[in-house]
Design an enzyme around this catalytic site. Structure first.
Site, PDB file in Angstrom:
ATOM      1  N   HIS A 277     -49.519 -11.672  33.068  1.00 33.35           N
ATOM      2  CA  HIS A 277     -49.255 -12.518  34.240  1.00 33.35           C
ATOM      3  C   HIS A 277     -50.020 -12.024  35.457  1.00 33.35           C
ATOM      4  O   HIS A 277     -50.330 -12.796  36.357  1.00 33.35           O
ATOM      5  CB  HIS A 277     -47.754 -12.562  34.543  1.00 33.35           C
ATOM      6  CG  HIS A 277     -46.980 -13.323  33.518  1.00 33.35           C
ATOM      7  ND1 HIS A 277     -45.932 -12.772  32.836  1.00 33.35           N
ATOM      8  CD2 HIS A 277     -47.125 -14.573  33.036  1.00 33.35           C
ATOM      9  CE1 HIS A 277     -45.450 -13.669  31.979  1.00 33.35           C
ATOM     10  NE2 HIS A 277     -46.169 -14.767  32.084  1.00 33.35           N
TER      11      HIS A 277
ATOM     12  N   LYS B 204     -37.702 -12.212  31.874  1.00 31.81           N
ATOM     13  CA  LYS B 204     -38.657 -11.426  31.083  1.00 31.81           C
ATOM     14  C   LYS B 204     -39.493 -10.596  32.048  1.00 31.81           C
ATOM     15  O   LYS B 204     -39.684 -10.981  33.199  1.00 31.81           O
ATOM     16  CB  LYS B 204     -39.593 -12.374  30.321  1.00 31.81           C
ATOM     17  CG  LYS B 204     -38.912 -13.240  29.295  1.00 31.81           C
ATOM     18  CD  LYS B 204     -39.510 -12.965  27.907  1.00 31.81           C
ATOM     19  CE  LYS B 204     -38.974 -13.922  26.880  1.00 31.81           C
ATOM     20  NZ  LYS B 204     -39.826 -15.105  26.741  1.00 31.81           N
TER      21      LYS B 204
ATOM     22  N   HIS C 272     -45.379  -9.124  33.212  1.00 31.70           N
ATOM     23  CA  HIS C 272     -46.250  -8.147  32.556  1.00 31.70           C
ATOM     24  C   HIS C 272     -47.695  -8.300  32.991  1.00 31.70           C
ATOM     25  O   HIS C 272     -48.037  -9.149  33.804  1.00 31.70           O
ATOM     26  CB  HIS C 272     -46.084  -8.198  31.039  1.00 31.70           C
ATOM     27  CG  HIS C 272     -46.407  -9.529  30.454  1.00 31.70           C
ATOM     28  ND1 HIS C 272     -47.696  -9.978  30.341  1.00 31.70           N
ATOM     29  CD2 HIS C 272     -45.611 -10.508  29.969  1.00 31.70           C
ATOM     30  CE1 HIS C 272     -47.678 -11.176  29.803  1.00 31.70           C
ATOM     31  NE2 HIS C 272     -46.414 -11.529  29.576  1.00 31.70           N
TER      32      HIS C 272
HETATM   33  N1  ARG Z   1     -44.710 -19.352  31.754  1.00 37.52           N
HETATM   34  C1  ARG Z   1     -45.869 -19.479  30.903  1.00 37.52           C
HETATM   35  C2  ARG Z   1     -46.117 -18.167  30.174  1.00 37.52           C
HETATM   36  O1  ARG Z   1     -45.693 -17.137  30.609  1.00 37.52           O
HETATM   37  C3  ARG Z   1     -47.115 -19.855  31.660  1.00 37.52           C
HETATM   38  C4  ARG Z   1     -47.072 -21.209  32.325  1.00 37.52           C
HETATM   39  C5  ARG Z   1     -48.419 -21.739  32.671  1.00 37.52           C
HETATM   40  N2  ARG Z   1     -48.385 -23.015  33.314  1.00 37.52           N
HETATM   41  C6  ARG Z   1     -48.121 -24.170  32.727  1.00 37.52           C
HETATM   42  N3  ARG Z   1     -48.077 -25.266  33.450  1.00 37.52           N
HETATM   43  N4  ARG Z   1     -47.920 -24.247  31.409  1.00 37.52           N
HETATM   44  O2  ARG Z   1     -46.767 -18.167  29.162  1.00 37.52           O
END
Ligand code: ARG
Length: 568
Positions: free
Chosen positions: A133, A127, A130
């Site tokens: 992030h 993905k 963006h």
């Molecule tokens: N990959 C997730 C997202 O883009 C964020 C992860 C954050 N960290 C975690 N331990 N849940 O929404």
């Protein structure tokens, strides 16, 4: 100005035996306007004790206060006792403090022996990386630097979204409509296109969903073909993510993402079962949270596959064992508030008393000024494009303002990226960030480039003075008795406390605000006080003040993850 407060308390303690020391400290205020002094003591509380009007009480107490080293003047005004500090000892002490400790000024050892896990950035494989992030990356990186400065041992983890049913979908999409060549050439945008196509196709043809589920099950069972494809998607994605991290100068201690917990979840699910926390619900397994007024936390789906929360629970337990953290903080958009509240609760229900060391650090959205961001690669706005655009735009500004500048590329990179990072960290993290090129690249606004420019200005004064390496211990700091110099010292003096507050509240904006204050008060000083043309002793003292400002701007920017070029 802790010492000064103590001095004032001491004086008042003798003059007002009826109040305890602690009561006096609590009543001391910082007046709203400088004309009212640096500190004030309200006498209204004393009216009852002395049975007199506060105005009269203030006048009488002032008579009883003797001369004292740190205080220049004491005045009674409308029931307040106003204290004006003697600037010389204050300014001297602050500047010697900063110049002695230099880039360590504001650091501490309060975190010694404590481990902090910081979970940030965490983009999803296949993905686009963006702008949301970006916020997690930038806030997490700042919190990492801040904690490190305070002596904590930090573990930065990029909990990549690299596992889950979406990869089954991607495999199906790739097999039906993808081409190896296209993916190698275009990278994430192509993977994203396939993923989007899967969803529109699956609406017509729900069998695709079953196929996708099968592929994900294969992945979970270790099927070679499935895993090879998944690994390839991941490599393609990581290559792009790495470019962004390189631009931002961000790194991680661990890339253990969701897939890392693949073989670690089963025992945890078993543990949940043994602790009688799991319930069947329409074939799925859940932890009921109705008592906590939350929807249930999903642990397994009806086909047995695991979920985002399952991996987070497993990861937390793994991290506690591995790093023995005193805090484990997660930086994500506030849309995930419920997710974190739910699984934190599950950890608590499992009987782990360290659940209270898990902290979710939510942040607001980024709203775009639409139409102004370029989208070179299809309709997804890629962070990498935004960062490169920031650098390009900065180059244009430099070309216009200072075409002779050496190392233009390097500096444009530091300033362009710095502008974006500072803009992100300038407000309370929970607030939305508005992305506006004009505002964040304005060298005269409340921006990163403004602070960086001020830092470069300080560097240039130091260089021209030829006094950069002067001894500062015997300088005549009492010559810095004008408002502007004193104000700079007040801002400098508060810097260490602000860093600790930023760590406690997990709020880097406290630091960006403070260095903005410092830059602004320094520029006022710069315009009001001639430096290089001043009489020798004054010049030396002023140069020392410039040095102190330069050092603190540099370390403040550094704590935010922003470079401080010496020239601009
Ligand atoms: N990959 C997730 C997202 O883009 C964020 C992860 C954050 N960290 C975690 N331990 N849940 O929404």
């Amino acid at each position: 100005m802790m010492d000064l407060i103590q001095e004032i308390t001491q004086l008042l303690d003798v003059a007002i035996p009826e109040l305890k020391k602690e009561e006096i400290i609590e009543l001391i205020e910082i007046p709203a306007r400088v004309e009212m002094g640096d500190y004030a003591f309200p006498c209204f509380r004393l009216a009852k004790i002395y049975r007199k009007a506060p105005v009269k009480i203030a006048q009488e107490i002032v008579q009883k206060i003797p001369a004292s080293k740190g205080i220049k003047k004491v005045e009674a005004v409308s029931g307040y006792i106003n204290f004006f500090m003697n600037p010389a000892p204050f300014v001297t002490q602050v500047l010697i403090n900063v110049l002695e400790q230099k880039e360590k000024y504001g650091s501490s050892t309060i975190g010694k022996g404590k481990n902090i896990v910081i979970d940030y950035s965490a983009p999803n494989i296949a993905k686009p990386f963006h702008i949301g992030h970006l916020r997690s990356t930038v806030i997490g990186n700042a919190l990492y630097h801040i904690h490190k400065f305070l002596g904590y041992h930090c573990v930065g983890i990029n909990h990549l979204g690299d596992w889950g049913t979406q990869f089954g979908k991607l495999i199906v999409a790739y097999k039906n409509w993808g081409s190896k060549k296209e993916i190698e050439e275009k990278g994430i945008p192509e993977l994203n296109r396939l993923y989007v196509k899967f969803h529109s196709e699956a609406e017509e043809n729900p069998e695709l969903d079953d196929e996708a589920r099968n592929w994900f099950t294969k992945m979970e069972q270790g099927d070679q073909e499935a895993l090879d494809l998944w690994k390839w998607f991941k490599e393609i994605s990581l290559k792009e993510f790495e470019r962004v991290y390189h631009l931002l100068d961000v790194s991680f201690d661990s890339y253990a993402g969701e897939s890392f917990y693949n073989d670690k979840m089963e025992p945890i699910i078993q543990e949940l079962r043994e602790k009688n926390l799991l319930e069947k619900s329409e074939g799925a397994e859940i932890v009921d949270l109705s008592e906590e007024n939350m929807p249930p936390c999903l642990i397994t789906k009806k086909d047995g596959s695991t979920l985002y929360a399952t991996r987070d629970i497993t990861a937390a337990i793994y991290r506690k064992k591995t790093y023995d953290f005193s805090r484990c903080i997660y930086i994500t958009a506030l849309e995930q508030n419920l997710h974190f509240a739910q699984w934190f609760k599950v950890i608590e229900k499992m009987g782990y008393d360290w659940y209270s060391q898990l902290v979710h650090v939510p942040f607001g959205m980024v709203s775009m000024e639409t139409g102004k961001l370029s989208t070179r690669k299809g309709n997804v706005i890629l962070l990498e494009d935004i960062l490169n655009e920031a650098i390009e735009k900065t180059k244009e500004i430099i070309e216009e303002k200072n075409p002779e500048l050496e190392d233009k590329e390097e500096i444009a990179k530091a300033v362009g990226i710095g502008a974006i990072v500072f803009n992100d960290l300038y407000n309370n993290r929970i607030k939305d960030v508005i992305f506006s090129w004009d505002k964040m690249l304005n060298f005269d606004g409340e921006t990163g480039p403004y602070v960086q420019y001020t830092h470069a200005r300080a560097c240039s004064v130091l260089k021209k003075s030829g006094l950069e390496a002067q001894e500062y211990k015997d300088l005549s700091f009492e010559l810095l008795d004008d408002e502007a110099s004193i104000q700079v010292c007040k801002v400098l003096e508060g810097f260490p406390k602000v860093i600790q507050e930023a760590a406690n509240k997990l709020e880097p904006s406290l630091i960006s605000r403070r260095i903005m204050d410092l830059a602004q008060s320094f520029n006022k000083f710069y315009h009001e006080c001639p430096i290089l043309t001043a009489e020798e002793e004054t010049k030396k003292a002023r140069v020392a003040l410039v040095k102190a400002v330069q050092v603190v701007l540099c370390s403040g920017l550094g704590l935010l993850g922003i470079h401080a070029p010496e020239r601009m």
